[in-house]
Scaffold this motif. Sequence first.
Motif, PDB file in Angstrom:
ATOM      1  N   TYR A  22      39.539  25.029  43.537  1.00 39.00           N
ATOM      2  CA  TYR A  22      40.368  25.743  44.518  1.00 39.00           C
ATOM      3  C   TYR A  22      41.046  24.762  45.470  1.00 39.00           C
ATOM      4  O   TYR A  22      41.516  25.139  46.534  1.00 39.00           O
ATOM      5  N   TRP A  64      48.976  30.008  34.267  1.00 36.48           N
ATOM      6  CA  TRP A  64      48.529  30.882  35.367  1.00 36.48           C
ATOM      7  C   TRP A  64      49.259  32.220  35.309  1.00 36.48           C
ATOM      8  O   TRP A  64      50.239  32.330  34.560  1.00 36.48           O
ATOM      9  N   TRP A 113      45.078  39.357  42.584  1.00 31.69           N
ATOM     10  CA  TRP A 113      43.938  38.769  41.853  1.00 31.69           C
ATOM     11  C   TRP A 113      44.418  37.928  40.671  1.00 31.69           C
ATOM     12  O   TRP A 113      43.605  37.451  39.894  1.00 31.69           O
ATOM     13  N   GLU A 114      45.712  37.836  40.496  1.00 33.76           N
ATOM     14  CA  GLU A 114      46.323  36.935  39.510  1.00 33.76           C
ATOM     15  C   GLU A 114      45.999  37.291  38.073  1.00 33.76           C
ATOM     16  O   GLU A 114      45.926  36.426  37.210  1.00 33.76           O
ATOM     17  N   GLU A 115      45.773  38.565  37.818  1.00 30.74           N
ATOM     18  CA  GLU A 115      45.269  38.965  36.498  1.00 30.74           C
ATOM     19  C   GLU A 115      46.138  39.971  35.750  1.00 30.74           C
ATOM     20  O   GLU A 115      46.055  40.048  34.533  1.00 30.74           O
ATOM     21  N   ARG A 160      36.108  43.180  44.402  1.00 29.03           N
ATOM     22  CA  ARG A 160      37.551  43.368  44.236  1.00 29.03           C
ATOM     23  C   ARG A 160      37.817  44.726  43.585  1.00 29.03           C
ATOM     24  O   ARG A 160      38.541  45.557  44.091  1.00 29.03           O
ATOM     25  N   TYR A 184      34.821  38.294  36.854  1.00 25.94           N
ATOM     26  CA  TYR A 184      35.006  36.899  37.280  1.00 25.94           C
ATOM     27  C   TYR A 184      33.936  36.498  38.297  1.00 25.94           C
ATOM     28  O   TYR A 184      33.911  37.013  39.415  1.00 25.94           O
ATOM     29  N   PHE A 231      32.571  34.223  33.391  1.00 24.68           N
ATOM     30  CA  PHE A 231      33.124  35.581  33.323  1.00 24.68           C
ATOM     31  C   PHE A 231      32.042  36.552  32.883  1.00 24.68           C
ATOM     32  O   PHE A 231      32.265  37.438  32.078  1.00 24.68           O
TER      33      PHE A 231
HETATM   34  C1  NOJ Z   1      41.385  32.676  38.597  1.00 31.10           C
HETATM   35  C2  NOJ Z   1      41.924  33.671  39.535  1.00 31.10           C
HETATM   36  O1  NOJ Z   1      42.166  33.079  40.750  1.00 31.10           O
HETATM   37  C3  NOJ Z   1      40.998  34.842  39.664  1.00 31.10           C
HETATM   38  O2  NOJ Z   1      41.495  35.780  40.563  1.00 31.10           O
HETATM   39  C4  NOJ Z   1      40.874  35.456  38.325  1.00 31.10           C
HETATM   40  O3  NOJ Z   1      39.956  36.501  38.367  1.00 31.10           O
HETATM   41  C5  NOJ Z   1      40.473  34.429  37.287  1.00 31.10           C
HETATM   42  N1  NOJ Z   1      41.288  33.256  37.344  1.00 31.10           N
HETATM   43  C6  NOJ Z   1      40.550  35.041  35.919  1.00 31.10           C
HETATM   44  O4  NOJ Z   1      41.878  35.316  35.582  1.00 31.10           O
END
Ligand code: NOJ
Length: 448
Positions: A83, A147, A212-214, A341, A347, A352
């Motif tokens: 991070y 990403w 959440w970038e998903e 979340r 995650y 996972f």
């Molecule tokens: C990293 C992301 O920041 C997080 O939000 C996500 O759950 C995981 N990757 C899986 O995609």
Amino acid sequence: MKNLMFRRPRRISFSVFVVVFFLSTFLVSTVFARSLPKVLIPAEDWIRVEAEISRQKLRTHFQYPGIAPGAVIASPQKSNPNYFRHWIRDGALVVSSIVPFTFENKQTYWRKFISDYILFSLKNQATTANFGEPIFEVDGSLFTGPWGRPQTDGPALRALAMMDWADHLISIGDIKTVEAYLYKSSLPAKTLIKADLEYVAYHWRNSSFDLWEEVRADHFFTRMVQYKALIRGAEFALKMNDPYASVFYQKEASDLKNALMDHYEPKGATLIPSLNFQEGVSYKYSRVDIAVLLGALRGANSVYPLESNEVRNSFYKIVKAFADLYPVNQRFNTMAPALGRYPEDIYGGVDFNGGNPWVLATLAAAEYSYEMSLRVNRKFDVNYWFNKGDEFLQRVQLHANPDGSLAEQIHRDTGFMVSAADLSWNYAAILTTADARTRAWLHKLNFK
Ligand code: NOJ
Ligand code: NOJ
């Protein structure tokens, strides 16, 4: 002989000591560690201490060795997960949370940091025309790894943080800085707020990955912060002698408002986190997501106010879903639950293998509760919401590290902090929650 006599009992007591030592360590680690033996201090005291810790932590992050001035690391942690980067969203939320206390003139350290953040962000904008890029490296270059892209909440959140700051600069007569770096009507936009507003106005219709970038879809959170940016942007443009832009932002805002209406779910009068799924994580069926509460808190209050039935019903639905889900909530079931979340989350930070409660999600419930207590006018309701806020705070206190540091997640079984350590966003959430609590406390005084 004398020596022998002297030694024997010592040997015995030593082995007894060893046995007792290991037995007790074993007992302590299995029995006590599993039950987080902790004496909680009153919420009022904890939030005061924790807010001070949060300010110190953010300061440490801002001057972290090896980063460009103005970069906001999501966390100092560089692996599992990494991070150690600048997320536009996290950075903007952090800056929003510190802007209010930098207004006092003596806060030179923070004021200088915000100037650095502005220069760093202008460089980010100059690096790519695609403002949906979610992450930059700590040296200011673009993060190019695979990403979820684009993420269009970032520019809106950044514009909102910067409009707060610009309004402050204007109020102290520093219009020069505003015009030079933050808002100039000329196009193509070369100033921070103007460029972000243009981006939001032209791109809010495109689908985006969520916070959440998903999942790429149309998201409540993203739309709520975009709407707020456009509404405020329309006002701000007028102030900056940019009347045509003001009309344009206003028009886009009202179209976006209509789009936000689609998130209403008549059954139970709640809010739908995401519509029009395009790609990404496909196992989210519950329509429960703390992003709804975060959207209501950070977004425009004119569409779905915090006190609206829709937001309140969503809040109760979210709380219930997580209370039932995590073992750690059942183990301490007399307290407010720790929230995650969304229930299907898997995650865990490193793996996972299952989702956990998150600090920033649980704090969102505390902040919302304090905000609610400010919006009701019967003693009973005021106390109800204020106490609820404190209950969620106490839950966070229970799981916080003994030194007050806050990692991203709370392990669902053990209750210990896991995933990215010292998450900057958590400290920002402590600061906004502490601020809401102070205002709520003053309001509560009227109902003695
Ligand atoms: C990293 C992301 O920041 C997080 O939000 C996500 O759950 C995981 N990757 C899986 O995609
Ligand atoms: C993962 C979270 O899902 C996302 O919201 C955040 O921006 C990044 N981590 C960085 O903190």
